[in-house]
Design an enzyme around this catalytic site. Structure first.
Site, PDB file in Angstrom:
ATOM      1  N   GLU A  47       4.757   8.792 -24.981  1.00  0.00           N
ATOM      2  CA  GLU A  47       5.402   7.604 -25.548  1.00  0.00           C
ATOM      3  C   GLU A  47       6.924   7.698 -25.462  1.00  0.00           C
ATOM      4  O   GLU A  47       7.607   6.708 -25.192  1.00  0.00           O
ATOM      5  CB  GLU A  47       4.949   7.429 -27.001  1.00  0.00           C
ATOM      6  N   GLU A  63       8.135   6.967 -22.030  1.00  0.00           N
ATOM      7  CA  GLU A  63       8.132   5.521 -21.825  1.00  0.00           C
ATOM      8  C   GLU A  63       9.298   4.854 -22.547  1.00  0.00           C
ATOM      9  O   GLU A  63       9.941   3.939 -22.007  1.00  0.00           O
ATOM     10  CB  GLU A  63       6.801   4.952 -22.322  1.00  0.00           C
ATOM     11  N   CYS A  80      -0.293   3.648 -31.747  1.00  0.00           N
ATOM     12  CA  CYS A  80      -1.211   4.635 -32.338  1.00  0.00           C
ATOM     13  C   CYS A  80      -2.266   4.007 -33.230  1.00  0.00           C
ATOM     14  O   CYS A  80      -3.291   4.627 -33.506  1.00  0.00           O
ATOM     15  CB  CYS A  80      -0.424   5.655 -33.163  1.00  0.00           C
ATOM     16  N   SER A 131       3.596   0.351 -26.238  1.00  0.00           N
ATOM     17  CA  SER A 131       3.481   1.486 -25.332  1.00  0.00           C
ATOM     18  C   SER A 131       2.061   1.525 -24.783  1.00  0.00           C
ATOM     19  O   SER A 131       1.103   1.210 -25.488  1.00  0.00           O
ATOM     20  CB  SER A 131       3.774   2.788 -26.083  1.00  0.00           C
ATOM     21  N   LYS A 181     -10.465   3.219 -36.597  1.00  0.00           N
ATOM     22  CA  LYS A 181     -10.694   4.260 -35.603  1.00  0.00           C
ATOM     23  C   LYS A 181     -12.153   4.287 -35.151  1.00  0.00           C
ATOM     24  O   LYS A 181     -12.458   4.686 -34.021  1.00  0.00           O
ATOM     25  CB  LYS A 181     -10.290   5.628 -36.168  1.00  0.00           C
ATOM     26  N   GLU A 223     -12.124   1.630 -32.625  1.00  0.00           N
ATOM     27  CA  GLU A 223     -11.354   2.036 -31.451  1.00  0.00           C
ATOM     28  C   GLU A 223     -12.192   2.920 -30.525  1.00  0.00           C
ATOM     29  O   GLU A 223     -12.182   2.742 -29.297  1.00  0.00           O
ATOM     30  CB  GLU A 223     -10.099   2.800 -31.882  1.00  0.00           C
ATOM     31  N   GLU A 236     -12.800   0.640 -22.745  1.00  0.00           N
ATOM     32  CA  GLU A 236     -11.814   1.325 -21.918  1.00  0.00           C
ATOM     33  C   GLU A 236     -11.658   2.800 -22.284  1.00  0.00           C
ATOM     34  O   GLU A 236     -11.025   3.570 -21.542  1.00  0.00           O
ATOM     35  CB  GLU A 236     -10.452   0.617 -21.973  1.00  0.00           C
ATOM     36  N   CYS A 256      -1.086   5.532 -42.422  1.00  0.00           N
ATOM     37  CA  CYS A 256      -2.438   6.107 -42.408  1.00  0.00           C
ATOM     38  C   CYS A 256      -2.822   6.761 -43.730  1.00  0.00           C
ATOM     39  O   CYS A 256      -4.007   6.885 -44.049  1.00  0.00           O
ATOM     40  CB  CYS A 256      -2.557   7.129 -41.291  1.00  0.00           C
TER      41      CYS A 256
END
Length: 579
Positions: free
Chosen positions: A284, A287, A304, A324, A363, A366, A371, A508
């Site tokens: 990250e 980038e 994230c 990102s 999560k 996710e 993908e 979080c």
């Protein structure tokens, strides 16, 4: 301006605009509530008065008044424990119980249910009203949140969390009278809505109407399968919260005991998501520097948080070029575990089971995104919450508080202080700034604490100087705050180079899968302090100085941002239509 009143004949002075409930709290007078939603750790309060459990008598008024939403007035005289008020509360609870399932023994909220606790408090041990009960199909459509409308008591706290705090707008009152529940429009399954699966509705729900999808039994099955090698990763915010499940004080850092408990549960290796957080910073930050130097696609947004990413995909598809492309630490860990690590230990990727312990319900969603799998093999197989891990530890009869501290396994268990602060709002950006400053300056800088980005406030802005380059940054937690910030960007009213966004207020550490804090005290602040204390005490505090990360690039990935690193550690986003 102060207002003077009496509650149960005791005088009290409060600020104008305060409610009867707030005045009673100053006198340590308990008035029961169900719908009232107060999160003093986030300076948030919603006064709905919808459940009427908190009714009291006010002298001179013919009707009972809801204490949570009735403002005080000068000279008001309130009685909280009259026979009339007590009978009204009992009647309300009797009616709620008459239309509530009686499966308390197997309910996920058993012993942590506020309706159950109030029934016990008021001595309701038999059903006064018996008759028809409303029934609905359970919504198990998503990988993250289970919805059982049979248990909905119309307190509307989940609606407040979804619409007022997060501004996602998925939940609202549906139906009338006996059939009224809080649900998506048309009683749609959550998976068919714009739900981001942040889990703040689960944190808010006082009963078992909203809970996480439970994956404890799949984990037990994998642990008992001799054909599988089962490894586990634990997120940074878990270590500063799991102790609360075992009577430890908020802010206790339980890393070593958690590692020991996971080994006792039977995991073959116990690793740290902080390792992958350090890896995320490598990609990250590379980038970030490229975008700042080119002046293109700014501001860069951290990626994230899967709840925030799905929010962007639905609500701001025109800004989808900004995040990102780096995967989240959870997914980076899975990708490395099933390639680099699996190769090292001679195990096929499909026989290596990666379990994540996360503070976040998003999560779970996710890990199921298409993908994040390769040839049908997901990077992460099973995600359980902090609460689910605590349940497993209790189920195994492990005395958590008595465990001797143990260390994570290598190489995917070695991490830095920069990795651990990912659990706090502002932590990801600070970790990136530490590495960016060293890389741009070409030296190991000693001043690495970017305190301007810290704190639990919903939106923070700062200007930081790294190696002579001024960066205007913003840090945002809570999707309602994210909406405000992104609206400013759309209107051209904001000029930032980097923005960190976390879906859950506070980051979080306040994830939907963390131990329930019920908005009380300074629990989130204690968790926040613990993360920064852990960072301060870490021998290495910069991600790029992690020896295992350096070895990973030298042996496997090449350089940060390389073609192979992009193939393995980066992703893309989907512009989703509004549903």
């Amino acid at each position: 301006m102060k207002v003077n009143l009496k509650i149960n004949d005791s005088p009290v002075s409060v600020e104008a605009g305060a409610t009867i409930l707030e005045a009673a709290e100053l006198l340590d007078i308990r008035i029961p509530t169900l719908c009232h939603m107060k999160m003093d750790c986030l300076n948030f309060e919603h006064r709905s008065g919808s459940c009427r459990v908190c009714v009291v008598e006010v002298k001179g008024r013919p009707n009972l008044a809801p204490a949570c939403s009735t403002p005080v007035t000068e000279g008001m005289e309130v009685h909280t424990n009259t026979l009339r008020a007590i009978n009204a509360r009992r009647t309300i609870l009797d009616l709620l119980l008459s239309d509530h399932p009686k499966d308390c023994l197997i309910c996920p909220k058993n012993l942590d249910c506020q309706l159950q606790a109030l029934a016990q408090e008021l001595g309701l041990h038999h059903l006064l009203y018996k008759g028809e009960q409303s029934t609905y199909n359970r919504d198990l459509s998503s990988k993250a949140i289970a919805r059982d409308l049979d248990k909905c008591i119309m307190c509307r706290r989940c609606e407040t969390a979804c619409n007022v705090i997060q501004t996602v707008g998925v939940l609202s009152g549906v139906g009338r009278g006996f059939e009224a529940v809080v649900a998506p429009a048309g009683l749609k399954p959550l998976v068919e809505t714009e739900c981001v699966f942040c889990g703040q509705c689960v944190q808010a729900c006082p009963v078992g109407a909203l809970t996480e999808m439970d994956y404890k039994y799949p984990v037990w099955r994998m642990l008992n399968d001799p054909a599988k090698t089962v490894v586990v990763q634990t997120a940074p915010a878990v270590r500063v919260a799991i102790g609360e499940e075992f009577g430890m004080a908020p802010g206790s850092v339980s890393t070593g005991k958690m590692v020991a408990a996971l080994r006792k549960l039977g995991f073959d290796k116990v690793f740290d998501t902080d390792f992958a957080a350090d890896l995320t910073i490598m990609e990250e930050t590379t980038e970030l520097i490229e975008r700042v130097k080119s002046g293109e696609n700014l501001p860069i947004l951290t990626s994230c948080c899967p709840g925030w990413v799905k929010f962007l995909e639905h609500q701001f598809p025109d800004l989808i070029y900004m995040p990102s492309t780096a995967k989240s630490p959870q997914q980076m860990f899975g990708a490395i575990a099933k390639s680099y690590y699996a190769e090292k230990i001679g195990v096929r990727p499909e026989d290596l089971i990666v379990v994540s312990v996360m503070p976040c319900l998003a999560k779970k969603y996710e890990a199921s995104r298409e993908e994040f799998s390769h040839n049908g093999v997901p990077d992460v197989d099973i995600v359980i919450s902090t609460r689910e891990l605590a349940d497993m530890i209790r189920e195994a009869g492990i005395q958590f508080s008595q465990l001797e501290d143990q260390e994570y396994d290598s190489p995917l268990g070695e991490s830095t202080g920069a990795g651990v602060i990912f659990g706090a709002t502002g932590g990801v950006l600070e970790a990136a700034l530490r590495t960016a400053a060293d890389w741009l300056a070409g030296q190991d800088l000693q001043e690495i604490d970017f305190t301007a980005v810290r704190g639990i406030r919903g939106i923070k802005e700062a200007t930081v100087n790294i190696a002579g380059i001024e960066l205007h940054v913003a840090i945002c937690s809570g999707l309602g705050n994210a909406r405000k910030l992104l609206n400013k960007i759309q209107r051209g009213e904001a000029d930032y180079q980097a923005i960190e966004i976390m879906a859950c207020p506070g980051g979080c550490l306040n994830g939907g899968g963390q131990p329930y804090h019920h908005g009380h005290g300074q629990i989130l602040s204690k968790r926040l302090e613990a993360l920064y204390r852990d960072d301060k005490n870490a021998p290495i505090r910069k991600s790029h100085q992690n020896p295992s990360i350096r070895k990973l690039y030298a042996e496997f990935l090449g350089e940060p941002g390389s073609h192979f690193a992009h193939k393995l550690l980066h992703t893309h986003y989907i512009a989703r239509s509004k549903k």
